[in-house]
Motif scaffolding. Structure first.
Motif, short mmCIF file in Angstrom:
data_model
loop_
_atom_site.label_atom_id
_atom_site.label_comp_id
_atom_site.label_asym_id
_atom_site.label_seq_id
_atom_site.Cartn_x
_atom_site.Cartn_y
_atom_site.Cartn_z
N ASN A 261 -6.37 13.32 0.89
CA ASN A 261 -5.76 12.10 0.38
C ASN A 261 -5.44 12.20 -1.11
O ASN A 261 -4.40 11.76 -1.58
CB ASN A 261 -6.74 10.96 0.67
CG ASN A 261 -6.06 9.65 0.61
OD1 ASN A 261 -5.09 9.43 1.33
ND2 ASN A 261 -6.53 8.78 -0.25
N LYS B 38 -1.66 11.68 -2.38
CA LYS B 38 -1.30 10.46 -3.11
C LYS B 38 -1.28 10.69 -4.63
O LYS B 38 -0.43 10.13 -5.32
CB LYS B 38 -2.25 9.32 -2.74
CG LYS B 38 -1.99 8.90 -1.27
CD LYS B 38 -2.76 7.69 -0.83
CE LYS B 38 -2.38 7.34 0.61
NZ LYS B 38 -3.52 6.93 1.42
N ALA C 54 2.98 8.82 -0.34
CA ALA C 54 1.86 8.39 0.50
C ALA C 54 2.09 8.75 1.96
O ALA C 54 1.55 8.10 2.85
CB ALA C 54 1.62 6.89 0.33
N LEU D 158 -5.29 3.10 -0.51
CA LEU D 158 -5.61 4.03 -1.58
C LEU D 158 -7.09 4.37 -1.44
O LEU D 158 -7.81 3.67 -0.74
CB LEU D 158 -5.34 3.33 -2.91
CG LEU D 158 -4.91 4.18 -4.09
CD1 LEU D 158 -3.72 5.04 -3.75
CD2 LEU D 158 -4.53 3.24 -5.25
N ILE E 102 -2.91 0.08 -2.45
CA ILE E 102 -1.78 0.87 -2.92
C ILE E 102 -0.73 -0.02 -3.59
O ILE E 102 -0.02 0.40 -4.49
CB ILE E 102 -1.18 1.64 -1.72
CG1 ILE E 102 -0.69 3.00 -2.13
CG2 ILE E 102 -0.10 0.90 -1.02
CD1 ILE E 102 -0.40 3.91 -0.93
N ARG F 2 -3.65 1.47 -8.75
CA ARG F 2 -3.01 2.79 -8.78
C ARG F 2 -3.25 3.48 -10.11
O ARG F 2 -3.58 4.67 -10.17
CB ARG F 2 -1.50 2.65 -8.54
CG ARG F 2 -1.10 2.26 -7.12
CD ARG F 2 0.37 2.57 -6.88
NE ARG F 2 1.26 1.97 -7.87
CZ ARG F 2 1.86 0.78 -7.74
NH1 ARG F 2 1.66 0.06 -6.65
NH2 ARG F 2 2.66 0.32 -8.67
N CYS G 282 1.50 7.98 -5.96
CA CYS G 282 2.39 7.30 -5.01
C CYS G 282 2.59 5.86 -5.48
O CYS G 282 1.71 5.27 -6.10
CB CYS G 282 1.78 7.32 -3.62
SG CYS G 282 0.19 6.49 -3.55
#
Ligand SMILES: Nc1nc2c(c(=O)[nH]1)N[C@H]1C(S)=C(S)[C@@H](COP(=O)(O)OP(=O)(O)OC[C@H]3O[C@@H](n4cnc5c(=O)[nH]c(N)nc54)[C@H](O)[C@@H]3O)O[C@H]1N2
Ligand SMILES: Nc1nc2c(c(=O)[nH]1)N[C@H]1C(S)=C(S)[C@@H](COP(=O)(O)OP(=O)(O)OC[C@H]3O[C@@H](n4cnc5c(=O)[nH]c(N)nc54)[C@H](O)[C@@H]3O)O[C@H]1N2
Ligand code: SF4
Ligand SMILES: [Mo]
Length: 867
Positions: free
Chosen positions: A106, A110, A116, A334, A340, A346, A359
């Motif tokens: 992940n 990301k 994503a 996330l 997200i 983020r 992302c």
């Protein structure tokens, strides 16, 4: 020497004590199972051999070294990103990865690739529950704990076949009910299952009738004064609109009678300690998220949440479905339960990772991701620890989509899977027992998986494979992990760094674990804000994660019942198999419970289609066909069918049910409605049927061929449409050149043929052919393989000195067959306990007890496909 580890199958997350020699025992200290195991867990030792394993990286079918394979994957992904942007690459991962593997995958996608497009098979599994939780609680929180199942006075199992799919929880409930017989159990499932047998009430709800059922319950709770006004006033928004929607629903749309509804509603209303357990019958639906919220509404309205013995309980399927959610494995999440869509989240994650990019928006969800593969948007795809060419709806379309991707990588433990067969590069992963890390079970309990076997060949743990590719793409500084403990500490440190954001998930107390402490980590329920301090329950006193701290009840509307001229195809699981059978398919004693792909069909429908006993049924969605053994039973309603999801193209010619499951997705969660196929059914016009027992592996050929592992090699159930079959030609087509002696016996009167292949007097293969479904003792034929049997005895289908035919396996743990049990019943065994005393059946894991009970009730045909 023994090692404490965790079972790699279902989300119960049982503790296992394993030895290198394959001895497996339940861990009496583990709070999930306290020593219990189910048939699959007990048979783990039979699945850790190296047969069929992928032991070296393969590029274009040719074995290569890691340096070359890693460099190639990194180059292809980097080129696709350079030429087409970060959205042109995708990872499709799995709730069977360990948390450490999942975290690294992940992070790479990301934070470093910067898009994503990483989704996981949890989209097919938990996505509706995640979405429902987030809508109601503001977070993806499972509020309760397994002990609640023991404290409850009423357990409602909705769309869950717990007896087969979470057998140890089923055992815990059965034991609690035995101790407190006043405890009540209700099972809501259109189909009668092994789980229904433990229930005091089975509600055969219409497919997708659950929203109507629970909206009706909410209306009843309000009308009968059961709403907890104080809890709602203090902690819940949206009560009025949810209730208005409930009042506007006609509970009759649930498909249940007024009497059944009244009984259920008064039970639920009148019992404070109620746990509603739900699973794929709820999640895998075009209204799955609404079903979840219809259930949560009832618990919120009554304040029955987060207190001992009360609450909604979404049980996770895979061993690390919950861990996947923690690391943000889904395309719309996330890491660390961050959002997200939230720019502050983020930015904070990017700062923590010190990553070059991030992302900006959710990526493609599983079904859409494979659509993007089909239409050419995805240029490089990496599939890890999942078999989408079997498990996604429109499985043939998915296989074609994967073929259409210019560069596909598959990381798996097995050399041949339906998905691996489509890949450009195969990467050998270390499997269960060979790798270390953590998993989180259904009750948020983090447990260690520990290695106890050497890593075979060139296999490597997934976190290492992914980190090496990330390094080769230029990000070595951020992926320089030495061990899973390193990765775990970072995951926990991220959790500490994100504490300013109010969230349910917090394992900051584990961020400072030394390697030794990580090794010794005892099972613990998150959140763990301080080392050694877990938390069992949430929300008894509110404290939800929407900005105002309140929960939300949602106005949900029931879908109108739909009529169509076609059969409604429901799908799910068998007791002794795990998904696409790459592991459980290795264990002979697991293979014989239900050895073929089958379809449950109501006897009235079977008659109408002209389907005789043990004949074959064709299901068609207009595009593809599946051919399955027909299993007439009134466990399913008229017009409804049920088929298992397990059979792959490796194991049956046309047994992969998802080739005929074309279905929609839930508009909120993106989860496909895998319980809702539409098919036409007809009789497969077989001109001949066959049964083969042999020593060597068989590749499915013929129109109908289903293979399974046996104690002496392999077996195959066969059928075809050609008028005349040349037995010898067929046998050599199935098992290869027949060097040695071949004896054939034909009976012109019955049209049957029996052929034996022996090498140096030892029986290698036996094939029986008949114009009717083959009636013979499979067990005897199988036992004869490898023996020095004279041709005549072999052809009679009997091993020298053979015991009476035990019949198909009912109890996998103690290897007790249906015929053994029938004999015991005939000899006077009148209870499940008595059957256990004289045959041993049901005395280990107990998962077959519902079937034993069924044998004692002549009206209930046992769940065995073909004898
Ligand atoms: N033996 C075994 N155990 C497993 C697995 C396995 O492969 N094999 N897989 C694991 C995984 S990943 C998962 S997700 C879980 C799944 O565990 P479960 O969800 O318990 O299993 P399923 O058989 O998929 O489906 C459960 C039931 O939903 C019912 N159902 C279908 N439609 C409806 C509906 O509209 N309403 C209601 N109320 N019910 C409906 C079906 O008839 C079926 O009996 O099992 C886990 N455990
Ligand atoms: N019709 C229908 N379809 C369904 C469902 C249904 O109810 N009905 N249920 C859906 C659900 S809930 C689920 S969860 C999915 C499951 O479906 P899949 O995830 O596709 O099935 P598995 O067979 O579990 O695939 C796991 C793969 O990972 C490999 N593997 C095992 N261990 C490791 C490892 O350590 N590393 C790596 N890299 N690979 C490993 C295995 O060999 C296997 O190939 O199926 C879905 N599909
Ligand atoms: S219930 Fe069975 S499959 Fe699930 S974790 Fe326990 S032993 Fe494994
Ligand atoms: Mo699942």
């Amino acid at each position: 020497m023994t090692t404490c580890t965790t079972c790699p199958y279902c989300g119960v997350g049982c503790g296992v004590i394993a030895s290198q020699d394959g001895t497996i025992k339940g861990d009496a200290q583990h709070p999930a199972n306290f020593g219990r195991l189910c048939s699959k867990g007990s048979a783990l030792g039979e699945t850790i051999d190296l047969e069929g394993r992928l032991l070296a990286p393969m590029v274009g079918g040719i074995e290569t070294g890691w340096d070359e394979a890693t460099a190639l994957v990194a180059r292809k992904f980097s080129e696709a990103i350079r030429d087409h942007g970060p959205e042109a690459v995708a990872i499709y991962a799995s709730g069977q990865l360990l948390t450490e593997d999942y975290y690294v995958a992940n992070k790479l996608m990301k934070g470093f690739i910067g898009a994503a497009n990483i989704d996981t098979n949890s989209r097919l599994c938990m996505a509706s529950s995640v979405a429902g939780h987030k809508r109601a609680f503001g977070s993806d929180t499972v509020p309760g704990t397994y002990e609640d199942l023991e404290h409850a006075d009423l357990i409602v199992l909705v769309g869950s076949n717990l007896a087969w799919c979470h057998p140890v929880l089923h055992q815990r409930i059965a034991a609690a009910k035995e101790a407190r017989p006043e405890m009540r159990i209700v099972n809501v499932d259109p189909r009668r299952t092994a789980t229904s047998q433990l229930a005091d009430l089975h509600l055969s709800v219409a497919p997708d009738g659950d929203v109507a059922l629970f909206n009706g319950l909410l209306a009843h709770l309000a009308a009968s004064g059961r709403v907890d006004r104080a809890y709602v006033a203090a902690h819940v928004n949206g009560f009025d609109s949810a209730l208005a929607a409930a009042y506007a629903t006609d509970a009759v749309d649930s498909g249940l009678s007024a009497d059944d509804l009244a009984i259920f509603y008064s039970m639920w209303a009148g019992t404070e300690k109620v746990v509603t357990v739900y699973s794929q019958g709820v999640n895998q639906s075009t209204c799955g998220t609404d079903k979840v919220n219809a259930i949560l509404n009832c618990h919120l309205a009554t304040g029955r949440i987060g207190r001992p013995g009360m609450g909604p309980f979404s049980v996770t399927g895979q061993p690390n479905a919950m861990g996947g959610r923690e690391v943000g494995g889904l395309a719309n999440m996330l890491a660390n339960h961050l959002d997200i869509e939230n720019a502050a989240h983020r930015d904070a994650a990017q700062a923590f990772w010190a990553s070059p990019t991030m992302c900006e928006a959710p990526g493609l969800k599983a079904v859409d991701l494979f659509k993007a593969c089909a239409d050419g948007r995805i240029k490089a795809l990496w599939v890890m620890s999942t078999n989408p060419a079997v498990s996604l709806p429109d499985a043939q379309g998915v296989a074609d989509a994967i073929k259409n991707v210019p560069f596909t990588v598959v990381s798996d433990i097995m050399a041949r899977t339906d998905t691996g067969d489509l890949a450009d590069v195969l990467l050998p992963a270390a499997g269960w027992g060979e790798k270390s890390g953590t998993v989180t079970n259904s009750e948020r309990r983090i447990s260690r998986q520990r290695a106890f076997l050497p890593v075979p060949g060139q296999a490597r743990p997934d976190w290492k494979i992914i980190s090496d590719v990330a390094a080769a793409m230029g990000w070595g500084h951020a992926f320089a992990y030495d061990s899973p403990a390193d990765v775990f500490r970072e995951h926990a440190a991220l959790s500490a760094a994100m504490r300013p954001f109010e969230r349910d998930f917090d394992i900051s107390g584990l961020a400072q674990l030394s390697d030794a402490e990580y090794d010794a980590l005892a099972p613990v329920q998150w959140p763990v804000p301080e080392a050694g301090k877990g938390r069992a329950r949430f929300f008894a006193d509110g404290g939800f994660y929407h900005p105002d701290g309140k929960a939300r009840m949602l106005p949900v509307t029931a879908p109108a019942p739909v009529a169509s001229g076609q059969f409604h195809l429901n799908t799910g699981r068998n007791r002794d198999q795990w998904h696409t059978m790459t592991r459980t398919g290795k264990a002979p004693r697991l293979g014989t419970h239900l050895a073929e792909p089958y379809v449950e069909i109501h006897p009235g429908d079977a008659d109408a289609l002209g389907l005789g006993t043990a004949e074959l049924c064709v299901l068609s969605d207009g595009k593809n066909r599946a051919i399955l053994r027909s299993l007439p039973t009134d466990r399913v309603a008229r017009g409804a069918l049920f088929a298992p999801m397990h059979w792959t193209r490796q194991r049956a010619t046309r047994g992969t049910i998802n080739t005929v499951v074309q279905t929609g997705t839930d508009p909120i969660s993106g989860q496909p409605a895998l319980k809702f196929g539409r098919v036409r059914a007809s009789r497969f016009e077989a001109r001949w049927y066959g049964f083969l027992a042999c020593e060597d592996a068989v590749a499915p050929t013929c129109e109908y061929c289903a293979v399974a592992r046996t104690e002496t090699g392999w077996q195959a159930e066969l059928a075809g449409v050609s008028a005349a079959v040349d037995a010898e030609a067929l046998l050599s087509q199935l098992v290869g050149a027949l060097n040695g002696s071949v004896s054939l016996v034909s009976d012109a009167a019955t049209g049957t043929q029996r052929i034996a292949h022996r090498v140096d007097g030892r029986l290698r293969a036996l094939l029986f052919l008949s114009p009717e479904p083959v009636q013979l003792s499979r067990a005897h034929a199988i036992a004869a393989i490898g023996q020095d049997a004279p041709a005549s005895a072999a052809l009679a289908g009997r091993a020298a000195g053979a015991q009476p035919d035990p019949g198909p396996t009912v109890c996998a743990c103690m290897s007790v067959g249906l015929n053994d049990l029938r004999r015991a019943v005939a000899d006077g065994a009148a209870s499940v306990e008595a059957l256990g005393d004289c045959t041993g059946a049901g005395t280990n894991c107990g998962a077959c007890k519902p079937e034993l009970q069924g044998l004692l009730m002549p009206a209930e045909p046992p769940a065995v496909a073909a004898e």
